[in-house]
Write a protein that holds these residues in place. Structure first.
Motif, short mmCIF file in Angstrom:
data_model
loop_
_atom_site.label_atom_id
_atom_site.label_comp_id
_atom_site.label_asym_id
_atom_site.label_seq_id
_atom_site.Cartn_x
_atom_site.Cartn_y
_atom_site.Cartn_z
N LEU A 102 -11.30 -5.13 -3.11
CA LEU A 102 -12.46 -4.26 -3.21
C LEU A 102 -12.83 -3.71 -1.84
N VAL A 103 -12.92 -2.39 -1.72
CA VAL A 103 -13.19 -1.79 -0.42
C VAL A 103 -14.58 -2.16 0.10
N ASP A 104 -15.48 -2.55 -0.80
CA ASP A 104 -16.83 -2.92 -0.38
C ASP A 104 -16.82 -4.05 0.65
N GLY A 105 -15.80 -4.91 0.59
CA GLY A 105 -15.72 -6.04 1.51
C GLY A 105 -15.48 -5.66 2.95
N TYR A 106 -15.18 -4.39 3.21
CA TYR A 106 -14.87 -3.95 4.57
C TYR A 106 -15.97 -3.03 5.13
N ALA A 107 -17.00 -2.80 4.33
CA ALA A 107 -18.09 -1.93 4.78
C ALA A 107 -18.70 -2.48 6.07
N ARG A 201 -11.48 -0.35 -6.37
CA ARG A 201 -10.53 -1.47 -6.38
C ARG A 201 -9.16 -0.93 -6.01
N MET A 202 -8.60 -1.45 -4.94
CA MET A 202 -7.33 -0.96 -4.44
C MET A 202 -6.15 -1.48 -5.26
N PHE A 203 -6.22 -2.73 -5.71
CA PHE A 203 -5.08 -3.34 -6.38
C PHE A 203 -5.53 -4.55 -7.19
N THR A 204 -4.63 -4.97 -8.06
CA THR A 204 -4.75 -6.26 -8.74
C THR A 204 -3.59 -7.12 -8.24
N PHE A 205 -3.91 -8.27 -7.69
CA PHE A 205 -2.88 -9.15 -7.12
C PHE A 205 -2.16 -9.85 -8.26
N VAL A 206 -0.93 -9.40 -8.54
CA VAL A 206 -0.16 -9.92 -9.67
C VAL A 206 0.65 -11.14 -9.26
N GLY A 207 1.31 -11.05 -8.11
CA GLY A 207 2.18 -12.12 -7.64
C GLY A 207 3.64 -11.73 -7.72
N TYR A 208 4.40 -12.07 -6.68
CA TYR A 208 5.81 -11.71 -6.61
C TYR A 208 6.59 -12.30 -7.78
N ASP A 209 6.31 -13.59 -8.11
CA ASP A 209 7.06 -14.25 -9.15
C ASP A 209 6.84 -13.60 -10.52
N VAL A 210 5.61 -13.19 -10.80
CA VAL A 210 5.30 -12.54 -12.07
C VAL A 210 5.97 -11.17 -12.13
N LEU A 211 5.91 -10.42 -11.04
CA LEU A 211 6.55 -9.10 -11.02
C LEU A 211 8.06 -9.22 -11.21
#
Length: 217
Positions: A102-107, A201-211
């Motif tokens: 979430l970009v809000d965390g960098y404000a 929201r920039m991304f959803t962290f899926v995970g390398y193993d799941v991908l």
């Protein structure tokens, strides 16, 4: 995936992770060396234990010029990063346990002089890679640097990542050799940053193993 024990490979010099860490740290050091005089702001997405930035800052001549915010969801990793920062006397480093997507965390800390997107692109979809790169145009100041990583395994997305950055006005400064066993890239912004869009929201962290399982299915 246990993201705390995942970091243990950094302590074994024979691993690709340890070699990649050294490459990222070298590029962070170079970015700090080449930054203009005065205060510097750094943000790190999915910062993990913060080893890439904190180990450089601890001994860097410009350590006291740097204000940084490390955003990481795993509280065990943020506890490690917090202890590392305090032990090194890096009192201008803020470690935040939060959703880094979430970009809000960098404000308040952007546009930054240095944006670290390490350990992210290998764990998210192609569409989210593009979305995250587009958000870097909000997070990075004109003349600022983005340092990113992505594995070189099939499908190799490093060329696509470079193209996407460069279409958005980032200049390629350095890219690790394809045979290195990892991918590390450095891009510098050549445009004024876009306004931060709250709620993005920039991304959803899926995970390398799941991908990987999805690609093999």
């Amino acid at each position: 995936m246990d993201w705390r024990t995942w970091h243990d490979a950094y302590d074994r010099p024979d691993t690709w992770m340890a070699r990649r860490l050294l490459a990222v740290q070298a590029q962070i050091r170079e970015a700090l060396d080449g930054s203009p005089p005065g205060r510097l702001r750094v943000v790190s997405l999915c910062a993990g234990q913060g080893r890439d930035l904190l180990e450089v800052l601890a001994g860097h001549p410009r350590r006291d010029d740097v204000s940084a915010r490390l955003v990481e969801l795993d509280p065990r990793n943020t506890a490690f990063a917090e202890e590392s920062a305090r032990s090194a006397g890096l009192h201008q480093v803020e470690v935040v346990t939060a959703d880094a997507s979430l970009v809000d965390g960098y404000a308040g800390m952007v546009p930054a002089d240095l944006v670290l997107v390490c350990g992210v692109f290998g764990n998210i979809t192609d569409a989210d890679i593009e979305r995250t790169i587009a958000s870097c145009a909000q997070l990075c100041r004109n003349g600022g640097t983005v340092i990113w990583t992505r594995h070189r395994g099939a499908p190799d997305r490093v060329p696509m990542i470079c193209d996407q950055f460069e279409r958005l006005g980032f200049e390629r400064r350095w890219l690790s050799d394809a045979e290195a066993g990892y991918g590390v890239g450095v891009h510098r912004s050549t445009r004024e940053p876009q306004p931060l869009t709250p709620g993005t929201r920039m991304f959803t962290f899926v995970g390398y193993d799941v991908l990987r399982q999805a690609e093999e299915a």
